[in-house]
Scaffold this active site. Structure first.
Site, short mmCIF file in Angstrom:
data_model
loop_
_atom_site.label_atom_id
_atom_site.label_comp_id
_atom_site.label_asym_id
_atom_site.label_seq_id
_atom_site.Cartn_x
_atom_site.Cartn_y
_atom_site.Cartn_z
N SER A 225 0.88 -1.09 -0.01
CA SER A 225 -0.13 0.01 -0.11
C SER A 225 0.91 1.11 -0.08
O SER A 225 1.76 1.52 -1.00
CB SER A 225 -1.06 -0.05 1.14
OG SER A 225 -1.90 0.90 0.93
N GLU B 94 -9.34 -5.47 -3.93
CA GLU B 94 -8.73 -4.46 -2.94
C GLU B 94 -9.89 -3.63 -2.32
O GLU B 94 -9.76 -3.55 -0.91
CB GLU B 94 -7.48 -3.66 -3.83
CG GLU B 94 -6.63 -4.29 -4.44
CD GLU B 94 -5.33 -4.48 -3.51
OE1 GLU B 94 -5.32 -3.96 -2.32
OE2 GLU B 94 -4.24 -4.78 -4.07
N HIS C 106 -7.81 -5.63 0.14
CA HIS C 106 -6.59 -4.77 0.61
C HIS C 106 -5.99 -5.25 1.66
O HIS C 106 -6.50 -5.55 2.93
CB HIS C 106 -6.98 -3.36 0.49
CG HIS C 106 -5.69 -2.54 0.55
ND1 HIS C 106 -4.74 -2.45 -0.39
CD2 HIS C 106 -5.22 -1.60 1.58
CE1 HIS C 106 -3.92 -1.62 -0.18
NE2 HIS C 106 -4.22 -1.30 1.30
#
Length: 513
Positions: free
Chosen positions: A194, A322, A416
Site C-alpha cells: 500500500s 482491493e 486490500h
C-alpha cells in the site's frame, strides 16, 4: 563487528557506525529493536531532511521498538502501534537475523509499512518478521518514517517528501551497518504494501536512492502521487485548520499531535472538494509522495519507462478485490447503489462510464463500484509499474492474490492488505482480525502463507520468485489462491480499459473552486 563476550549466545552485541547495540536471542533468531538511524526530527531538525544519529558511548540495549511517529489511527485503529514507550526518537530500525556473523553475507529484506502515509509503525505485531527471517535464512529490517504532516505535507521552507528521505536514510544505514548483523549490503531487497508499495515505487524513481537496493517488491501500489500544485493547496488547507500558514515558521510552534488533529479535521471534508482536488478528494487522505521536481523528479511510471531503475529486479502485484476492505470498514459492504457507482465511474474510469459498463455487462452497481476503484487505486498502477519497468529495460515479475479472506463467509474477497498476514504469518493481528475473524488460520491459509514467504525470499535471494518474468506477449503472472498457478494476467478486461492510460501526478483541478 560482533563484540565477543560470555553472554553473546543470549544477548549478542553488535557495533554500528553510531555505537554498540545489544540484542536478544528469540526463537533461534537474534533480534535488535529500536536502533536509531537518524536523529529525532524535533527542535531545529523538525521538518528538515534526516540527520545522522548522534553517537553514543557504551552499549545501548536494543530490546524495545522505538516510539511510533505521531499519526492518525482513524478507523484503522487496530493497525496502530502497540504499547511502546513514548518519546521523539521516531526514526529507528529493527533487525531480525539468524546470526550476527559478519562473514554470513545473507540476503537482506527491508520492510516499508503502509498506512495511507499517515499511520503505521514498524513495531506493529502484524509486521513481526521472525517467520520471514527464519524461513528464508536471511536478515530482515523494518523501519519507521515520518507520517502525515510531519513527513508528507507541503510546508514552505521544508524539503518535500521528508518521509521518503527518512526511508533513504534508513537504507543508507543498512548499507553502512548490515554486514555486522550478518547481512550482505549488495543483496538488499526493499518490500512494502500500500503506502509502503507507493514508497517502494517512489524510491525506484529517486536519484538519492540509487544504489541502495538491488531488488524491490511492491504489493498493491497506489497510483496517488501529488503534483506540486495539489500538494501546496492541500498543505494550505491543512495549516488553515490550525489558523496558520503552511510554513516552517508557523508550524514549528505547533505540537506534532496538533498537526495530526489538523489532518483528522480536513480528511472528512475532502470528498466535498472534488471540483478543486479531483480524484484525490474522495480518498480522504491528504498525504502522498509529491512529484516535486527535485527529490522525486517524475512519477515512478515515467522514471521506470526511461530506464531509471533498469538494474533493479521488480516483483509487483495486487489483490483482486482491493477496495472491499474500505467498503467493509465503512459498513457498506455489498450495499453500493447506482448513484454511487455512477459517480465513481465518472470520476475514475479512463474512457468514461459507458465503456466500463460495456466491458462488464453483467456486473451489479456494487461490483462496478468496487472494480473501478480497485483498478484506479491499486491494480492498474501496479500492472503499469511492471510494464513501465519492462519498457525501460528492466525485469518484472507480476502476481495477483485471488484467495478470499475467510471472514464474513468470504464476502471480503481478496481484499486490500490480505497479503500482509499471509506474508508475515500474523493472523491474529491488526486488520487480519477483520479478515480472518479472529479464527485460527486453516491449513489452506497456512499453506498459502508459506508459498508467499518462499516466493518473496527466493526473489530476495536470486531475483526469481519461481515463475516467469512478465512480458507483453504471454503476460504471465502468478495467481495466488488455494491452488496457485501461473497463468495470463487475470484482469485482462481491466487491462484493456486502462491500456495507454498515464498515471500522472494528481493535479490541482480548479484552485478557484
Amino acid at each position: 563487528m560482533t563484540i565477543p563476550g560470555p553472554a553473546e549466545s543470549v544477548e549478542p552485541v553488535v557495533r554500528t557506525s553510531s555505537g554498540a547495540v545489544r540484542g536478544r536471542t528469540e526463537d533461534g533468531l537474534t533480534v535488535f529493536r529500536g536502533i536509531p538511524f537518524a536523529q529525532p526530527p524535533v527542535g531545529d531538525a523538525r521538518f528538515a531532511a534526516p540527520r545522522r544519529p548522534r553517537p553514543w558511548d557504551g552499549v545501548r540495549d536494543a530490546y524495545d521498538f522505538g516510539p511510533p511517529p505521531p499519526q492518525d489511527l482513524g478507523a484503522a485503529g487496530t493497525a496502530g502501534p502497540p504499547d511502546v514507550p513514548g518519546g521523539d526518537d521516531w526514526l529507528t530500525v529493527n533487525v531480525w537475523t539468524p546470526a550476527p556473523d559478519p562473514a554470513a553475507h545473507r540476503p537482506v529484506m527491508v520492510w516499508i509499512h503502509g498506512g495511507a502515509y499517515k499511520m503505521g509503525h514498524s513495531g506493529s505485531p502484524a509486521y513481526d518478521a521472525r517467520r520471514i527471517a527464519a524461513d528464508g535464512d536471511l536478515v530482515v529490517v523494518t523501519l519507521n518514517y515520518r507520517l502525515g504532516m510531519e513527513g508528507f505535507a507541503h510546508i514552505e521552507g521544508a524539503p518535500a517528501n521528508r518521509g521518503l528521505l527518512d526511508q533513504i536514510a534508513a537504507l543508507a544505514w543498512v548499507q553502512d551497518n548490515i554486514a555486522a548483523f550478518g547481512g550482505d549490503p549488495d543483496q538488499v531487497t526493499i518490500f512494502g504494501e500500500s503506502a509502503g508499495a507507493g514508497s517502494v515505487a517512489a524510491l525506484l524513481a529517486m536519484p538519492r536512492a540509487a544504489g541502495l537496493f538491488r531488488r524491490a517488491v511492491a504489493q498493491s501500489v497506489p497510483g496517488t502521487f501529488f503534483s506540486a500544485a495539489l500538494a501546496a493547496d492541500i498543505g494550505t488547507a491543512l495549516a488553515a485548520e490550525l489558523g496558520l500558514r503552511p510554513t516552517v515558521e508557523d508550524l514549528s510552534e505547533i505540537t506534532p499531535d496538533q498537526l495530526v488533529k489538523a489532518g483528522q479535521a480536513l480528511a472528512p471534508k475532502m470528498p466535498g472538494n472534488v471540483s478543486r482536488w479531483g480524484q484525490a478528494a474522495p480518498t480522504v487522505t491528504p498525504y502522498a509522495p509529491v512529484v516535486d521536481g527535485e527529490f522525486l523528479p517524475v512519477t515512478p511510471w515515467q522514471a521506470l519507462t526511461s530506464g531509471a531503475a533498469r538494474d533493479v529486479d521488480l516483483l509487483v502485484g495486487h489483490n483482486r478485490d482491493e477496495n472491499r476492505l474500505f467498503t467493509a470498514m465503512a459498513g457498506k459492504l455489498g450495499q453500493i447503489g447506482e448513484d454511487r457507482a455512477s459517480a465513481a465511474l465518472r470520476l475514475y474510469a479512463p474512457s468514461g462510464e459507458a465503456a466500463y459498463r460495456a466491458a462488464f455487462p453483467d456486473a451489479s452497481a456494487n461490483d462496478l463500484y468496487e472494480r473501478v476503484q480497485t483498478d484506479w487505486l491499486f491494480a492498474m498502477p501496479s500492472l503499469h509499474l511492471a510494464e513501465a519497468h519492462l519498457a525501460g529495460g528492466g525485469r518484472s515479475h507480476v502476481y495477483e492474490l485471488t484467495w478470499p479472506a475467510p471472514a464474513f463467509d468470504g464476502a471480503l474477497g481478496a481484499c486490500h492488505a490480505l497479503d500482509i498476514p499471509l506474508l508475515f504469518g500474523t493472523f491474529q493481528e491488526s486488520l487480519a482480525l477483520l479478515q480472518f475473524g479472529g479464527a485460527e488460520p486453516s491449513e489452506e491459509a497456512l499453506a498459502l502463507s508459506a508459498r508467499f514467504r518462499s516466493s518473496w525470499t527466493a526473489f530476495a535471494r536470486t531475483g526469481d520468485p519461481g515463475w516467469p518474468a512478465y512480458d507483453t506477449g504471454q503476460r504471465l503472472a502468478r495467481v495466488f489462491d488455494a491452488e496457485s498457478a501461473v497463468a495470463p494476467y487475470p484482469e485482462e478486461t481491466s487491462r484493456r480499459l486502462w491500456e495507454g492510460y498515464e498515471f500522472a501526478p494528481l493535479p490541482l483541478v480548479d484552485p478557484k473552486a
